[in-house]
Design an enzyme around this catalytic site. Structure first.
Site, PDB file in Angstrom:
ATOM      1  N   HIS A 307       0.861  -1.183   0.000  1.00  0.00           N
ATOM      2  CA  HIS A 307       0.000   0.000   0.000  1.00  0.00           C
ATOM      3  C   HIS A 307       0.891   1.225   0.000  1.00  0.00           C
ATOM      4  O   HIS A 307       1.957   1.220   0.612  1.00  0.00           O
ATOM      5  CB  HIS A 307      -0.891   0.014   1.250  1.00  0.00           C
ATOM      6  N   ASP A 364      -8.030  -5.378   0.139  1.00  0.00           N
ATOM      7  CA  ASP A 364      -8.480  -6.228  -0.965  1.00  0.00           C
ATOM      8  C   ASP A 364      -8.140  -7.695  -0.769  1.00  0.00           C
ATOM      9  O   ASP A 364      -8.684  -8.546  -1.472  1.00  0.00           O
ATOM     10  CB  ASP A 364      -7.871  -5.737  -2.280  1.00  0.00           C
TER      11      ASP A 364
END
Ligand code: ACO
Length: 422
Positions: A307, A364
């Site tokens: 991320h 996710d």
């Protein structure tokens, strides 16, 4: 909120200048470079804006090193445990949790606005059955702006609640229509008796001869999914919404652009890519160890890991992991992909490459497991993300209209041909 008394000194060639130091309410410090070019002729270069704040914002705070995600000051875990998606939408947009009266009147507006104009429904006849749901979603959200010219103006406070409610309510109806269209099924009308998330499941799965009765555990998991995706500060789609809004484009046009930005596999498309990756292990294309080796060789990316902001576990991933486990147990579903995901998680988090690159699971990694258990097909995954993210986009669009006084227009460092003749 931000302190501008401190200065940062910059020396370049024979010049020394001072620039203001902005300090955010959580202590983040930023050099305000808005006068840099005027004072020195210099601009800054920051590929992917990794070190650039594009605005001041009071909506969401993330500390990626400490796994902190707060909406309007409240930790995500606290909100996920005590509130539903609609209340969180209100919180993000208006800054405070709704009172009982506000919650109830917001719910009434959302219910009133849940139907699509019949002409809008005809759009679905024209799309090909194989059309991607995200293409349809973005197009129809933009087209909604044609149906009420008064809502096309930038940030008018009186109509803002109505515009926001129209989008939050109708995006769920449009999303369900994109699925029905792709399945060759008749489009369903919303049922005002249902809650926000139950209504979506009804529109997805009810058949003319058989009303779908949403399972309460499924509704709870879906509502949590939406809530956990509701905002994530200046990511690619949010920044797109703010950028489009900065030209005074309407809220419909801006949210539609955000949907397009979300579509890519590095953003909202990542949850579908995670399922494809887990399936590639399930069908024997490679083992987990082989996959990790390919990742090390930079031949593959570990989807659902890494991320831009989190360099520790994404707090939403933990909440969705628990939700996925609970949902599968309650619905008595045995999903082998969850077992593969758990094994991959164990191995990846101990892997030297992932440790070195600070790669942790993001939201996710588990969201696809939840969506599969809800019978949502993979090509609808980014659409589900878009429904959840809509309140965040709207909150940022509104904040931008109120606070960002300039059109967003970055500069560039030109590296092409210099003047030449034909
Ligand atoms: N798999 C393998 N290597 C990775 C991954 C990954 N998932 N993520 C980052 N890296 C590596 C990069 O190759 C880079 O290596 P290098 O130092 O040798 O060049 C290093 O880690 C730093 O990564 P960046 O790409 O610079 O990180 P960035 O902040 O630009 O990218 C992103 C963040 C796009 C999310 C990236 O981690 C990624 O592609 N992850 C997989 C896709 C994904 O899960 N996206 C969902 C994000 S969450 C969301 O949108 C809701």
């Amino acid at each position: 909120m931000h302190n501008m008394t401190k200065k940062v000194t910059i020396s370049f060639d024979d010049k020394t200048i001072e620039l203001p130091l902005i300090v955010g309410s959580e202590g983040e410090r930023a050099i305000d470079i808005s006068s840099l070019r005027a004072k020195t002729g210099l601009i800054t270069l920051d590929s992917g804006y990794a070190n650039t704040a594009s605005c001041l914002s009071s909506i969401t705070f993330i500390d990626g090193e400490k796994s902190i995600l707060n909406y309007r000051g409240y930790p995500i875990k606290m909100l996920a445990e005590g509130y539903d998606f609609i209340s969180i939408a209100w919180l993000l947009i208006f800054g405070e949790l709704p009172t009982t009266e506000e919650r109830s009147s917001f719910r009434k507006i959302l219910t009133k606005e849940e139907l699509l104009h019949e002409n809008l429904l005809h759009h679905f006849k024209a799309f090909p059955d194989y059309g991607h749901p995200m293409a349809m979603l973005s197009a129809v959200v933009n087209s909604m702006g044609c149906y009420d010219q008064t809502l096309l103006e930038a940030g008018h406070p009186k109509d803002f609640l109505l515009s926001a409610s129209i989008i939050i309510s109708k995006i769920r109806t449009i999303a369900a229509c994109t699925y029905r269209k792709s399945m060759g099924l008749p489009l369903n009308y919303p049922n005002p008796a249902h809650s926000y998330s139950a209504n979506f499941l009804h529109m997805m799965f009810s058949l003319p001869h058989k009303e779908h009765v949403p399972n309460p555990d499924a509704v709870k998991a879906l509502d949590l999914f939406f809530l956990l995706h509701a905002d994530h500060e200046q990511n690619c789609s949010c920044s797109t919404v703010r950028m489009v809004g900065s030209s005074n484009a309407s809220i419909f046009a801006s949210v539609s652009a955000g949907i397009s930005a979300l579509w890519g596999p590095l953003h909202g498309g990542a949850n579908a890519a995670v399922i494809e990756m887990l399936e590639s292990i399930q069908n024997g294309e490679h083992t987990i160890d082989e996959l990790l080796e390919l990742v090390k060789q930079k031949k593959k990316k570990l989807m659902g890991f890494g991320h831009r902001v989190y360099k520790n576990i994404d707090p939403r991933a933990n909440l969705l992991k628990t939700a996925a486990e609970n949902l599968l147990e309650k619905l008595k579903i045995a999903d082998p992909l969850l077992d593969i995901a758990m094994e991959l998680y164990e191995k990846a988090t101990k892997d030297s490459y992932c440790i070195e690159k600070n790669l942790h699971p993001n939201v996710d990694f588990y969201s696809g497991i939840v969506l599969r258990a809800l019978n949502i097909p993979v090509n609808m995954f980014p659409v589900m993300f878009a429904i959840g993210r809509t309140p965040g986009w709207i909150a940022h669009w509104h904040e931008g209209q109120l606070n960002d006084k300039k059109i967003q227009r970055p500069r560039q460092v030109y590296v092409g041909e210099t003047l030449r003749s034909l």
